[in-house]
Design an enzyme around this catalytic site. Structure first.
Site, PDB file in Angstrom:
ATOM      1  N   GLU A 203     -51.051 -19.270   3.286  1.00  0.00           N
ATOM      2  CA  GLU A 203     -50.722 -18.142   4.156  1.00  0.00           C
ATOM      3  C   GLU A 203     -50.802 -18.523   5.631  1.00  0.00           C
ATOM      4  O   GLU A 203     -50.849 -17.656   6.496  1.00  0.00           O
ATOM      5  CB  GLU A 203     -51.643 -16.951   3.853  1.00  0.00           C
ATOM      6  CG  GLU A 203     -51.467 -16.444   2.426  1.00  0.00           C
ATOM      7  CD  GLU A 203     -52.230 -15.151   2.160  1.00  0.00           C
ATOM      8  OE1 GLU A 203     -52.860 -14.604   3.083  1.00  0.00           O
ATOM      9  OE2 GLU A 203     -52.184 -14.693   1.007  1.00  0.00           O
ATOM     10  N   LYS A 335     -51.114  -3.070  -2.423  1.00  0.00           N
ATOM     11  CA  LYS A 335     -50.045  -4.065  -2.574  1.00  0.00           C
ATOM     12  C   LYS A 335     -48.963  -3.467  -3.475  1.00  0.00           C
ATOM     13  O   LYS A 335     -49.202  -3.276  -4.675  1.00  0.00           O
ATOM     14  CB  LYS A 335     -50.593  -5.324  -3.239  1.00  0.00           C
ATOM     15  CG  LYS A 335     -51.568  -6.147  -2.386  1.00  0.00           C
ATOM     16  CD  LYS A 335     -52.216  -7.225  -3.243  1.00  0.00           C
ATOM     17  CE  LYS A 335     -52.878  -8.298  -2.418  1.00  0.00           C
ATOM     18  NZ  LYS A 335     -53.682  -9.222  -3.261  1.00  0.00           N
TER      19      LYS A 335
HETATM   20  P1  PGA Z   1     -52.488 -13.295  -3.674  1.00  0.00           P
HETATM   21  O1  PGA Z   1     -53.802 -13.159  -2.807  1.00  0.00           O
HETATM   22  O2  PGA Z   1     -51.355 -12.684  -2.975  1.00  0.00           O
HETATM   23  O3  PGA Z   1     -52.358 -14.785  -3.869  1.00  0.00           O
HETATM   24  O4  PGA Z   1     -52.785 -12.631  -4.997  1.00  0.00           O
HETATM   25  C1  PGA Z   1     -53.970 -12.231  -1.782  1.00  0.00           C
HETATM   26  C2  PGA Z   1     -55.302 -11.517  -1.899  1.00  0.00           C
HETATM   27  O5  PGA Z   1     -56.124 -11.827  -2.790  1.00  0.00           O
HETATM   28  O6  PGA Z   1     -55.558 -10.592  -1.126  1.00  0.00           O
HETATM   29 ZN    ZN Z   2     -57.604 -10.189  -2.186  1.00  0.00          ZN
END
Ligand code: PGA
Ligand code: ZN
Length: 425
Positions: A203, A335
């Protein structure tokens, strides 16, 4: 005006892996495009991704998802109103017919659901955030920005996944970005001076070349100071422990320190960090299957720090309500692809807000140039936004979009700032 065409294509995410893009065209010629992101440290209860398997692209191709859009989703969407998001999402859920969205795929469904949302905003001739706000006053979110990236995003080089900062002293979104830029740069200089600069993680955070998890915390405090800010006053620390990645059944294995801890042991270790470092937010401190541990941790420190549920809550309204009943966490990570549709994502956010939880709209580690989540965070008035680090264009595209939204005429009513962290505290 109704939906006329739906088209799906394969594009590529920030890890160079295939992902699904869906385009929805209205009869008036307006368009909406939705793209599925992809996680690497996924909760087990997330909407399931549909991937082809086999050897091509490591088994991650999405031809079945594309075929499903053309064969089943386009005929079902044609002639419907893009503005009927709830009706369309309910139809998509029924069409899939499985509890985990595994038949059509959560990736297929979220790309479609987002494309429908964008098409509706385009038809209304409004920016997405404004379309979502529906005339209610909203504020730009407070950003959580990664400085060191660890865990599953850095070959498990350190156990903790995200070492982040929150510019608690910022007066605007753009100001938060300026402060973050200085800390990110200072952290890079610090790593270079120590001879441990080794590129960036998934990231965009600096590669975490540390001997202990706490060394990363010390380096983060040093970087905040080096950038000229008061740790805890102007710039505070946020962590994503992502404990489901190294713990199951109440046992946690810290590889870096070569230690095995039980739930109480990890809880104690983290409370110690909260006592010694200027931490204001901790995500997934215990594993998704350790509800008692999450409740105990929230009981211990929830009055002074934000305790965020990601893998544990998986953007699911009923899981958020259950967590609130049990006193686990005081903030929900939101998310969209964990839920699989926009309507379910919004339901999770509203359930969290109703129970006094703070909310953070979040990207995934596998992203694209898509900036929809910045509009969701703003238009839904979520309060906070997490999109990874301050490098790599799939991350910067989102931060830059926040700056654009803030500076345009008709901008949201200001910036939430540190008040967003309140949660249940
Ligand atoms: P991921 O991690 O998008 O790889 O699942 C992001 C998070 O755990 O916040
Ligand atoms: Zn997380």
């Amino acid at each position: 005006m109704t939906i006329q065409h739906v088209h799906a294509r394969r594009i590529w995410d920030s890890r160079g892996r295939p992902t699904v893009e869906v385009e929805v065209a209205n009869a008036d010629g307006t368009l909406g495009i939705g793209i599925a992101p992809a996680g690497a440290s996924r909760g087990t209860r997330e909407a399931a991704e549909l991937r082809d398997g086999g050897t091509r692209f490591g088994g991650r191709d999405v031809q079945q998802a594309l075929a499903a859009v053309q064969r089943e989703i386009e005929p079902a969407l044609a002639g419907r109103e893009a503005a009927d998001q709830a009706g369309i999402d309910a139809m998509l859920i029924a069409l899939d017919g499985t509890p985990d969205k595994s038949r059509l795929g959560g990736n297929t469904l979220i790309a479609t659901s987002l494309a429908v949302l964008h098409a509706a905003a385009a038809q209304a001739r409004q920016p997405l955030w404004q379309y979502l706000a529906q005339g209610r006053p909203v504020q730009l979110p407070l950003p959580q920005v990664q400085i060191f990236g660890g865990g599953a995003h850095a070959g498990r080089r350190v156990d903790v996944q995200d070492f982040m900062v929150i510019a608690t002293g910022a007066e605007s979104f753009a100001h938060a970005m300026e402060m973050t830029a200085e800390v990110y740069r200072a952290a890079g200089e610090l790593m270079a001076q120590r001879g441990s600069l080794a590129g960036v993680a998934d990231e965009g955070g600096w590669w975490p070349s540390f001997a202990r998890n706490e060394d990363a915390l010390d380096a983060l405090v040093a970087a905040i100071e080096r950038a000229g800010y008061v740790p805890g006053g102007e710039v505070a620390i946020a962590l994503d422990i992502a404990a489901s990645e190294f713990g199951h059944g109440g046992r946690y294995r810290l590889a870096l320190e070569n230690q095995e801890l039980d739930s109480d042991g990890l809880c104690e270790r983290l409370v110690g960090w909260v006592d010694r470092y200027p931490i204001v937010s901790i995500e997934d401190p215990l594993a998704e299957d350790d509800e008692a541990g999450l409740a105990a941790f929230t009981h211990a420190v929830g009055h002074r720090v934000q305790v965020v549920g990601d893998d544990y809550l998986v953007t699911n309204a009923s899981r958020v309500r259950q967590a609130a009943d049990r006193g686990a966490c005081n903030c929900a990570l939101i998310k969209p692809n964990q839920a699989g549709t926009i309507t379910e994502t919004l339901a999770a956010l509203q359930a969290a807000q109703e129970r006094g939880y703070a909310t953070i709209v979040s990207a995934r580690s596998g992203e694209t140039e898509d900036v929809a989540i910045v509009h969701l965070a703003t238009g839904w008035n979520a309060g906070q936004l997490k999109v990874g680090s301050f490098a790599r264009s799939e991350r910067m595209a989102k931060w830059n979009e926040g700056i654009r939204i803030e500076s345009r005429a008709g901008a949201p009513a200001g910036f939430r700032g540190r008040a967003a962290l309140r949660g249940k505290q």
